[in-house]
Design an enzyme around this catalytic site. Structure first.
Site, PDB file in Angstrom:
ATOM      1  N   GLU A 174      56.513  52.233  60.548  1.00 25.19           N
ATOM      2  CA  GLU A 174      56.564  50.794  60.296  1.00 25.19           C
ATOM      3  C   GLU A 174      56.066  50.537  58.871  1.00 25.19           C
ATOM      4  O   GLU A 174      55.005  51.006  58.476  1.00 25.19           O
ATOM      5  CB  GLU A 174      55.695  50.042  61.321  1.00 25.19           C
ATOM      6  CG  GLU A 174      55.771  48.541  61.142  1.00 25.19           C
ATOM      7  CD  GLU A 174      55.451  47.758  62.413  1.00 25.19           C
ATOM      8  OE1 GLU A 174      55.395  48.350  63.505  1.00 25.19           O
ATOM      9  OE2 GLU A 174      55.269  46.530  62.293  1.00 25.19           O
TER      10      GLU A 174
ATOM     11  N   GLU B 274      50.534  39.278  67.037  1.00 21.82           N
ATOM     12  CA  GLU B 274      51.971  39.557  66.951  1.00 21.82           C
ATOM     13  C   GLU B 274      52.505  40.166  68.253  1.00 21.82           C
ATOM     14  O   GLU B 274      53.020  41.286  68.272  1.00 21.82           O
ATOM     15  CB  GLU B 274      52.259  40.454  65.731  1.00 21.82           C
ATOM     16  CG  GLU B 274      51.805  39.791  64.435  1.00 21.82           C
ATOM     17  CD  GLU B 274      52.139  40.539  63.162  1.00 21.82           C
ATOM     18  OE1 GLU B 274      52.250  41.768  63.201  1.00 21.82           O
ATOM     19  OE2 GLU B 274      52.280  39.875  62.116  1.00 21.82           O
TER      20      GLU B 274
ATOM     21  N   GLU C  67      54.391  47.150  51.301  1.00 22.38           N
ATOM     22  CA  GLU C  67      55.280  46.282  52.067  1.00 22.38           C
ATOM     23  C   GLU C  67      55.777  45.089  51.240  1.00 22.38           C
ATOM     24  O   GLU C  67      56.975  44.882  51.093  1.00 22.38           O
ATOM     25  CB  GLU C  67      54.553  45.791  53.323  1.00 22.38           C
ATOM     26  CG  GLU C  67      55.389  44.835  54.154  1.00 22.38           C
ATOM     27  CD  GLU C  67      54.682  44.393  55.432  1.00 22.38           C
ATOM     28  OE1 GLU C  67      53.569  44.875  55.703  1.00 22.38           O
ATOM     29  OE2 GLU C  67      55.273  43.560  56.153  1.00 22.38           O
TER      30      GLU C  67
ATOM     31  N   ASP D 110      48.523  38.263  54.344  1.00 22.96           N
ATOM     32  CA  ASP D 110      49.006  39.556  54.831  1.00 22.96           C
ATOM     33  C   ASP D 110      49.482  40.409  53.659  1.00 22.96           C
ATOM     34  O   ASP D 110      50.681  40.613  53.503  1.00 22.96           O
ATOM     35  CB  ASP D 110      50.143  39.322  55.835  1.00 22.96           C
ATOM     36  CG  ASP D 110      50.557  40.595  56.539  1.00 22.96           C
ATOM     37  OD1 ASP D 110      49.856  41.603  56.404  1.00 22.96           O
ATOM     38  OD2 ASP D 110      51.598  40.571  57.226  1.00 22.96           O
TER      39      ASP D 110
HETATM   40  C1  GCV Z   1      51.793  46.931  62.005  1.00 24.98           C
HETATM   41  C2  GCV Z   1      52.382  42.599  59.106  1.00 24.98           C
HETATM   42  C3  GCV Z   1      53.469  43.637  59.048  1.00 24.98           C
HETATM   43  C4  GCV Z   1      53.609  44.334  60.391  1.00 24.98           C
HETATM   44  C5  GCV Z   1      52.242  44.941  60.760  1.00 24.98           C
HETATM   45  C6  GCV Z   1      51.230  43.797  60.825  1.00 24.98           C
HETATM   46  C7  GCV Z   1      49.833  44.288  61.132  1.00 24.98           C
HETATM   47  O1  GCV Z   1      52.767  41.537  59.904  1.00 24.98           O
HETATM   48  O2  GCV Z   1      54.673  43.053  58.660  1.00 24.98           O
HETATM   49  O3  GCV Z   1      54.581  45.331  60.263  1.00 24.98           O
HETATM   50  O4  GCV Z   1      52.300  45.612  61.985  1.00 24.98           O
HETATM   51  O5  GCV Z   1      51.185  43.160  59.571  1.00 24.98           O
HETATM   52  O6  GCV Z   1      49.087  44.471  60.197  1.00 24.98           O
HETATM   53  O7  GCV Z   1      49.519  44.463  62.288  1.00 24.98           O
END
Ligand code: GCV
Length: 655
Positions: free
Chosen positions: A145, A272, A379, A351
């Protein structure tokens, strides 16, 4: 002849010119990490240096300080847990560790300093944080991910891709920069990964942990809060339910039976779409403390993430402000968490955007252990296609003055630093060769947050490309400018989120504007940004009064964060005298020019950098150019279409 070209699996252990150091190796004591240090010294010397020493000059004495004292007849002071000192002693050279791990770290530092071409005299060091941990977001199907460097280093096809030599090489990288924990599976734990707690998968986990232990790296496991349901067949995962607790107890006992030094569990709960204590009407502390109590007899920790927010928000509702969430959820619970809970807090309240303020939760809780979480993987910062050296951002966080609790790096309750890995199975480990600097910098800064981004960049460049001043100066310059350049052509002044939804690469000014993720800029014809001051959402009030005052006020708010904290009219004059809108146009044109300038610099280094490494970065820089042009045109057109105000300099904007 040894192959001197860019070689696989060597982010910073690159072949060196010249003659290998000449000491005769003399390990003392039987600590397993001292023995490992001696083995590593021999192996690295053999692989990094072509020519062998001609004359022996003395011994390299390696050992825990008490053992070394016996050899030298002098009482050495302890360098502390994991710490070390090294120094010449007559014809000999000594590495004395506070413990065996310290010896291992001292040996790596010595060898890296030699590789850098530094003159070696007295040196001592000990870590600022006891826990320095890499978090992998790797899934057992082999995907990663937010990974931009190929498939997982550990998994494939819902199973382990067990490759001991790869794990050894990786563990060497970790230990060589002082990283002492690793969580190999994603915080988003699926059914398959939940199964790591049992059976055959657990057996394979044990094999990995055994290798990592040789390098003083302890494993941590990400677990699903609702594992008792997912793999246990229970009806509930309520942390106060006796059956649920018993289930965890059995599993924890089994796993510690096999991995006695497991660092503990990492948990993403109520975040999430993940289950958590809220699912059962409980507090975050109820969930974290359940794990803490069960892990305590084994010396384990629970790393409990604070990324808890409403990801199903209604964009029409202006009363909810996502950046407030972590503080609102956790601050009232300060004092309720067990001592072996470590709350893991992302560096900023959003984030990992290219620019955001330091999270007000960091250091605010006086009675709770905390970990600072940073993202090494890029990211939102270019996905290892665009260059973005992250150490400047991290250093800014470490040095942030909380106006009351000291600088972040001085806060004793912050006991750990966690970095989300940027590695994968690509030959370069990081996809973009220069992104290796980010992994290296994570290790160096989590050991010593007082190091500057610049000195760490220089170290890495010398280690990776050799000690040629032209290369060192130019590549360090590129790394150091990369953050500013990326910011110029992407979202302006700390606004964030103008990315394509889902994959998060490339420009989409309203991609998240009418969505449910709580990430709005609310641009209209006159102004843009969310008012997060006391008159607006009140987010600024989460900071200590001194810091709040700085952000609250338009004149004192750091300009690069202006649109994070304030709603500002396009005709607002910045300190440069430019209007906000003209600044946006200018920086977007400049950003592309800056990328072109980086390409020129890189081209000028072609004959000085090993071909494959040079080509890798050249290719990435050209992708970055395309991306910067796209961002420039999309963002400039967006604002022109909103405002109808042309660029003062009459440059091309698509209408
Ligand atoms: C692992 C963000 C990222 C997700 C990630 C999340 C987190 O939303 O886009 O991919 O998930 O952070 O840190 O839990």
């Amino acid at each position: 002849m040894r192959n001197n070209s860019y070689s696989a699996y060597s982010m910073w252990f690159q072949p060196k010119q010249g003659t290998a150091p000449a000491w005769e190796l003399f390990p003392v004591g039987d600590d397993s990490h001292v023995i490992k240090a001696a083995e590593e010294w021999t192996e690295l010397l053999g692989t990094l240096w072509d020519s062998k020493p001609r004359v022996k000059t003395g011994r390299l004495i390696l050992g825990v300080y008490s053992d070394v004292s016996r050899i030298t007849g002098e009482d050495l002071a302890s360098p502390g847990t994991e710490g070390y000192s090294f120094f010449p002693h007559g014809d000999d050279f000594i590495i004395a560790g506070g413990d065996g791990t310290g010896v291992l770290y001292g040996m790596y530092r010595l060898i890296l300093m030699l590789c850098e071409g530094k003159s070696i005299t007295d040196y001592n060091s000990s870590p600022a944080y006891p826990i320095r941990i890499i978090n992998h977001w790797d899934n057992m199907d082999g995907s990663v991910e937010r990974g931009y460097a190929g498939r997982s280093l550990f998994f494939e096809n819902e199973d382990f891709d067990y490759n001991p030599s790869r794990i050894r090489l990786y563990a060497r990288f970790l230990a060589s920069v002082g990283i002492n924990r690793i969580c190999i599976n994603n915080v988003n734990v699926g059914k398959c990964e939940a199964g790591l707690l049992e059976g055959e998968k657990l057996e394979k986990l044990v094999l990995m942990a055994n290798i990592l232990r040789e390098y003083a790296v302890r494993m941590v496991l990400a677990v699903a809060f609702d594992s008792p349901i997912i793999i246990g067949g229970l009806q509930s995962a309520d942390p106060l339910d006796g059956e649920v607790r018993a289930w965890w107890k059995t599993h924890v006992s089994e796993i510690y039976n096999k991995i006695p030094d497991l660092g503990g569990f990492l948990v993403k709960a109520d975040s999430e779409f993940r289950a958590g204590p809220f699912t059962y009407g409980r507090e975050q502390s109820d969930g974290a403390n359940m794990f803490a109590e069960i892990l305590l007899p084994y010396g384990g920790y629970v790393f409990w993430r604070c990324f808890v927010y409403n990801c199903r928000q209604d964009w029409r509702d202006v009363t909810v402000d996502r950046p407030r969430a972590a503080y609102d959820h956790f601050m009232p619970l300060d004092g309720k968490f067990a001592d072996n809970v470590i709350l893991q807090i992302k560096l900023g309240p959003s984030d990992f955007q290219p620019r955001e303020p330091v999270s007000p939760l960091l250091g605010a809780m006086k009675k709770t252990n905390q970990a600072l979480e940073v993202q090494i993987t890029q990211e939102y910062t270019g996905q290892q296609k665009d260059l973005y050296y992250l150490a400047g951002q991290w250093s800014e966080v470490f040095n942030f003055d909380t106006h009351g609790n000291g600088r972040i790096r001085e806060i004793k309750k912050i006991v750990a630093v966690a970095g989300v890995s940027n590695l994968g199975r690509e030959v370069t480990w990081t996809g973009h060769v220069l992104a290796g600097a980010n992994f290296y910098a994570f290790g160096r800064l989590s050991w010593n947050p007082e190091l500057s981004a610049q000195e760490v960049a220089e170290e890495w460049v010398k280690l990776t490309f050799g000690n040629n001043p032209e290369v060192t100066n130019n590549v360090t310059h590129m790394l150091m400018c990369s953050r500013k350049i990326f910011e110029k052509y992407t979202t302006p002044l700390g606004l964030g989120w103008m990315v394509n939804p889902g994959h998060h690469y490339g420009a989409s000014p309203e991609g998240y504007e009418y969505d449910k993720w709580g990430t709005y800029h609310r641009a209209d014809l006159q102004a843009i940004g969310v008012d997060r001051t006391a008159r607006g959402t009140g987010y600024t009030k989460q900071y200590t009064p001194g810091a709040a005052e700085v952000f609250e006020n338009l004149d004192t708010c750091p300009e690069e964060l202006l649109l994070y904290f304030h709603r500002v009219r396009y005709d607002y004059r910045l300190k440069s005298g430019k209007t906000l809108l003209q600044h946006i146009y200018d920086t977007h044109f400049e950003g592309v020019e800056d990328v072109l300038a980086m390409i020129d610099i890189w081209d000028s280094l072609k004959s000085l950098i090993p071909e494959e490494a040079w080509q890798n970065t050249a290719d990435k820089l050209h992708l970055q150019l395309l991306n910067s042009e796209e961002w420039r045109d999309v963002i400039n057109s967006y604002f022109y279409r909103k405002t109808g105000i042309p660029d003062e300099k009459g440059r091309k904007i698509y209408i």
